[in-house]
Every structure is written in structure tokens, then in C-alpha cells.
Design an enzyme around this catalytic site. Structure first.
Site, PDB file in Angstrom:
ATOM      1  CD  GLN A  26       0.049   8.560   6.518  1.00 45.25           C
ATOM      2  OE1 GLN A  26      -0.524   9.457   7.132  1.00 45.25           O
ATOM      3  NE2 GLN A  26      -0.496   7.371   6.331  1.00 45.25           N
ATOM      4  CE  LYS A  50      -0.882   4.902  12.729  1.00 41.96           C
ATOM      5  NZ  LYS A  50      -0.162   5.519  11.600  1.00 41.96           N
ATOM      6  NE  ARG A  78      -2.608  -1.239   8.871  1.00 41.34           N
ATOM      7  CZ  ARG A  78      -2.160  -1.599   7.670  1.00 41.34           C
ATOM      8  NH1 ARG A  78      -2.149  -2.870   7.328  1.00 41.34           N
ATOM      9  NH2 ARG A  78      -1.747  -0.706   6.802  1.00 41.34           N
ATOM     10  CB  SER A 120       4.409  10.863  10.592  1.00 38.70           C
ATOM     11  OG  SER A 120       3.599  10.807   9.436  1.00 38.70           O
ATOM     12  NE  ARG A 140      -5.972   8.700  10.468  1.00 33.19           N
ATOM     13  CZ  ARG A 140      -5.261   7.847   9.767  1.00 33.19           C
ATOM     14  NH1 ARG A 140      -5.803   7.259   8.712  1.00 33.19           N
ATOM     15  NH2 ARG A 140      -4.018   7.578  10.094  1.00 33.19           N
ATOM     16  CG  ASP A 143       0.702   0.454   9.527  1.00 31.88           C
ATOM     17  OD1 ASP A 143       0.178   1.317  10.259  1.00 31.88           O
ATOM     18  OD2 ASP A 143       1.140   0.710   8.388  1.00 31.88           O
ATOM     19  CE  LYS A 148      -2.647   0.938   3.873  1.00 28.33           C
ATOM     20  NZ  LYS A 148      -2.791   2.376   4.193  1.00 28.33           N
ATOM     21  CB  SER A 149       3.768   2.307   2.072  1.00 28.88           C
ATOM     22  OG  SER A 149       3.148   2.231   3.318  1.00 28.88           O
TER      23      SER A 149
HETATM   24  C1  S3P Z   1       2.374   5.067   6.103  1.00 31.40           C
HETATM   25  C2  S3P Z   1       2.900   5.530   7.284  1.00 31.40           C
HETATM   26  C3  S3P Z   1       2.322   5.229   8.596  1.00 31.40           C
HETATM   27  C4  S3P Z   1       1.425   3.987   8.530  1.00 31.40           C
HETATM   28  C5  S3P Z   1       0.466   4.043   7.376  1.00 31.40           C
HETATM   29  C6  S3P Z   1       1.217   4.158   6.062  1.00 31.40           C
HETATM   30  C7  S3P Z   1       3.010   5.466   4.837  1.00 31.40           C
HETATM   31  O1  S3P Z   1       1.522   6.322   9.014  1.00 31.40           O
HETATM   32  O2  S3P Z   1       0.722   3.834   9.731  1.00 31.40           O
HETATM   33  O3  S3P Z   1      -0.330   2.881   7.346  1.00 31.40           O
HETATM   34  O4  S3P Z   1       2.723   4.863   3.792  1.00 31.40           O
HETATM   35  O5  S3P Z   1       3.832   6.380   4.874  1.00 31.40           O
HETATM   36  P1  S3P Z   1       2.155   7.618   9.734  1.00 31.40           P
HETATM   37  O6  S3P Z   1       2.982   8.342   8.764  1.00 31.40           O
HETATM   38  O7  S3P Z   1       0.960   8.410  10.185  1.00 31.40           O
HETATM   39  O8  S3P Z   1       2.957   7.098  10.887  1.00 31.40           O
END
Ligand code: S3P
Length: 422
Positions: free
Chosen positions: A163, A336, A382, A161, A117, A309, A21-22
Site C-alpha cells: 500500500q 490490520k 478475515r 507494505s 490504523r 492476509d 480486491k488489491s
Molecule cells: C494490500 C497490501 C497489504 C494487504 C492488504 C492489501 C494491497 O497491506 O494486507 O490487504 O492491496 O496493497 P500492507 O500494504 O499494509 O501490507
């Protein structure tokens, strides 16, 4: 939709998890702004990554499905109608970095869970770069992003993070001057790898990531590795159930994600990495996992960020382990898709399993038994999948209400589980 899960003695066979996914989110977004075509094989099937594609289409990006691959024609973006990120925090946070630099205004929001969020974590650095972003109550989606000419930034992440890191680096692609992101705690580095593969000048040394201004990204072909965070549910099922022998095929083993395997091994898990290969800077391998006696463990500090995760399903394993599981430094779990500490406490309680919650973690004592129950995952993929694994270890069938939540990251989860359960 309620899903009935019957007890199983083991899981057996071969599983190929969906594309990561990431990595899928990142390659789709970078493909959209790169020159030429980007061809993605094994793109994630979950709803979150489809939300990213839908947003990019709304931004005028031509996206086609050809022979099971996703073909993205990169180029200039155009002012979109309202963008819908669905349930996907990655979509709204990472895409905002790109939108902040466009010569138009965008509106982006999502479902009820996404609307709760925290977004200040991206609004703060993007504003420092010169963006103008309006948010509900100043901090929640939907966001109105007025694109501006941006300046590079030297930014220390206040929360661990990936993200947020990615959002800032994506904005940095369009900024005047270099962009530096400092990470006190290491997080997944798919963005750094992807940017390098697309041709950006980026360097990462001991938690300091430097992106040079003026990158010209070029479209590319990439095979997306299988998602280790999705595979984690089956890894835990195999370890937990007494008659298991499972092969997990073509799963991503990026070292910033594979802490899961080290942690499981430290608790006595029998997991063999069978074959490792590389695709576009990312490692892929096959895993063989068998029933194991699990001792228990502690997750804290940098380890918490690396396993964030997987913690819901590790809580399930912890309850059945010898000494239990302690999780610390995990306040992020409360923001989350749902408050995962509360969701674990409530649903484990329904199964007669004790969890002591703390503001930033929990303790699950070991040697506990799961009793059949009706589970409410509160729309969190999850949580739905973690409790499906717990249900396999109960003495009678359980019901997972709202099981369709699993499709956010793993639409094939229940059919795969039925296929391998014995
Ligand atoms: C992710 C980072 C994580 C993770 C999410 C996917 C990503 O979140 O929990 O499922 O793809 O960069 P955070 O950046 O909020 O920690």
C-alpha cells in the site's frame, strides 16, 4: 448479524471467488486519472472496493455499471466533499498518493477500525515529496491533504507494505523527476503491472522500482482475476475436512501472491493448478484441492509479508495439522483491521484451541480439536471467515457474531460456504 455454522464432512463443487480486491482498487484509481475510458470486468464486490468507487465519484469521476462491468471515465479530479474510505486501508493509503498532488485540499477518513490504523508510513514519504498532510495526533485518520506540486523521491520502504509502495508510485505519477521505491522485502506487484499496462514507463529490478516522470496513462479494458486471498478460506476448508474435492475457478496466480500455494504444498497439501492463462500482465488459473494430511510449518521473514492476509486462516489449519504452525516477523498483524494476533488468541481460546502469542507472531501447536463456540470477529472480515472455517471442523454448530464483516472483501462468502458444505 449472527451466522450459525454447522459441522461439515467436506466441501465439494466449484467456487468462483470475487474479483481481486488489491487489483480492483488499483485499476479503479488509475482509470480515474487516465485518459479515456477504463472498463473493468469482475470488479471486486466487497465493500472496500465500493469505498474506492464512492471516493472517486465524490472526486467528480464518472463511473457507470454496464452489463456487470464498471466503466470509469478518466479525467481531472475536482475538490471533493469529505471522502469516506470506510474500512479500507488500501483506499485511504493509495488514494492519498493521488490526492497529495491535486490543486485542492481533501479530507479523507473512515470507520472506527480505519481511524486506528497507522498513516505515518504514507505521510512521511509524501511529505518528503512536498505534500502537506494533517492527521489526527499526527498519525491517524482522518487526514487533511493539501495538494501541492510534488518532487520525485528515492525512497526505501521501512515497512514491507504494497500500500505504501503504491501510494508513493501514484504520487510519483504527478511529480517532477523520477520516483524510485526500494523494497527490502518483496510485496505484491499489482501496481507495477497496472502502471505498465496503463502506459507508464516503469521498471522493476531486484526490488528497485523506477517510475519515469511525465507518464501519460491511457484507459484500458481489464478482466480482474479472482481473489486468491478470498479463495484461501475454501482452500483451507478443503484441506481440513476429510471428504473434500473442490475446484476453484479463475483465481489470480500472480507470483507475489501465490506463495500461499507453495507454502500449502510444502505442508503436504494436494492442490493442482489445472489451467493457467494471462490477462493484462496478471496470471489466472483454476485450482483443484482435495482433503490432505497437513504436516505443519514455519512462516517468517519474506514469507510473512507474502502470506500476510492468509495468516488468520493458516492459523486454523495449523491447529489441526500434525506439528502446528509458527509465525514470526508478523508485527504488521497487530495493525490490520483489528489486532489479528489478539483476535486469533481470544477466539481460538473460545474453541478450546491453544495459541501462544508473541509481540510479532504466534505458535499454534498441532493436533488440536475445535470445539463449538461463539466467535467475536471484532468487525474484521478475515477473522470472521477464518473462524467460519474452524467452525466447520467442530463437533457441534458455532455462532459467528457480526458475520456481516465478511462483506468487506467477500459478500458472497456465507452463501458460497453453504453451497459447498457437505
Ligand atoms: C494490500 C497490501 C497489504 C494487504 C492488504 C492489501 C494491497 O497491506 O494486507 O490487504 O492491496 O496493497 P500492507 O500494504 O499494509 O501490507
Amino acid at each position: 448479524m449472527p451466522e450459525k455454522i454447522s459441522p461439515a464432512r467436506g466441501v465439494e463443487g466449484v467456487v468462483t471467488p470475487p474479483g481481486d480486491k488489491s487489483i480492483s482498487h488499483r485499476y479503479a484509481m488509475l482509470g480515474a486519472i487516465a485518459e479515456g475510458a477504463t472498463i473493468l470486468e469482475n470488479y471486486a464486490t466487497g465493500a472496500d472496493c465500493q469505498s474506492t468507487l464512492a471516493c472517486l465519484s465524490a472526486l467528480g469521476v464518472k463511473i457507470e455499471r454496464r452489463d456487470g462491468k464498471i466503466v470509469i471515465e478518466g479525467g481531472e479530479l475536482r475538490e471533493p466533499p469529505r471522502l469516506d474510505a470506510g474500512n479500507s486501508g488500501s483506499t485511504i493509503r493509495m488514494l492519498s498518493g493521488i490526492l497529495a498532488a491535486q490543486p485542492f485540499t481533501s479530507h479523507i477518513g473512515g470507520d472506527e477500525s480505519l481511524s486506528r490504523r497507522p498513516m505515518l508510513r504514507i505521510i512521511a514519504p509524501l511529505s518528503q515529496m512536498g505534500a502537506w498532510i494533517e492527521a489526527r495526533d499526527g498519525k491517524f485518520p482522518p487526514l487533511t491533504i493539501h495538494g501541492r506540486a510534488l518532487q520525485g523521491i528515492d525512497y526505501t520502504l521501512p515497512v514491507a507494505s504494497a500500500q505504501v509502495k503504491s501510494c508513493v508510485l501514484f504520487a510519483g505519477l504527478f511529480a517532477k523527476g523520477d520516483t524510485i521505491v526500494r523494497e527490502p522485502v518483496r510485496t505484491r506487484d499489482h501496481t507495477e503491472i497496472a502502471l505498465r499496462e496503463f502506459g507508464a514507463d516503469i521498471e522493476s529490478v531486484r526490488g528497485v522500482i523506477t517510475l519515469r516522470a511525465g507518464a501519460r496513462l491511457r484507459g484500458r479494458s481489464q478482466i480482474i482475476p479472482g481473489d486468491l486471498s478470498s479463495a484461501a478460506f475454501f482452500l483451507v476448508a478443503a484441506l481440513l475436512l476429510p471428504e473434500s474435492d473442490l475446484l476453484i475457478h479463475a483465481v489470480g496466480l500472480n507470483p507475489t501472491r501465490s506463495a500461499l500455494l507453495d507454502f500449502l504444498a510444502s505442508m503436504g497439501a494436494s492442490i493442482k493448478v489445472v489451467e493457467v492463462r494471462q490477462t493484462g500482465g496478471e496470471l489466472i488459473g483454476d485450482l483443484r484441492v482435495r482433503s490432505s494430511k497437513i504436516s505443519g510449518g514455519v512462516i517468517e521473514g519474506a514469507m510473512t509479508a507474502a502470506l500476510i492476509d492468509e495468516i488468520p486462516v493458516l492459523a486454523i489449519l495449523g491447529a489441526a495439522s500434525e506439528h502446528g504452525l509458527i509465525v514470526r516477523d508478523a508485527a504488521e498483524l497487530r495493525v490490520k483491521e483489528t489486532d489479528r494476533i489478539a483476535a486469533l488468541e481470544k477466539n481460538l481460546g473460545r474453541m478450546g484451541v491453544r495459541l501462544e502469542a508473541a509481540p510479532d507472531g504466534f505458535t499454534v501447536p498441532g493436533k488440536q480439536r475445535f470445539h463449538a463456540a461463539e466467535i467475536d470477529p471484532e468487525g474484521d472480515h478475515r477473522i470472521a471467515m477464518a473462524f467460519s472455517i474452524a467452525a466447520l471442523a467442530a463437533e457441534a454448530p458455532s455462532i459467528i457474531h457480526g458475520s456481516e464483516a465478511a462483506a468487506v472483501s467477500f459478500p458472497e462468502f456465507f452463501s458460497t460456504l453453504r453451497h459447498i458444505s457437505r
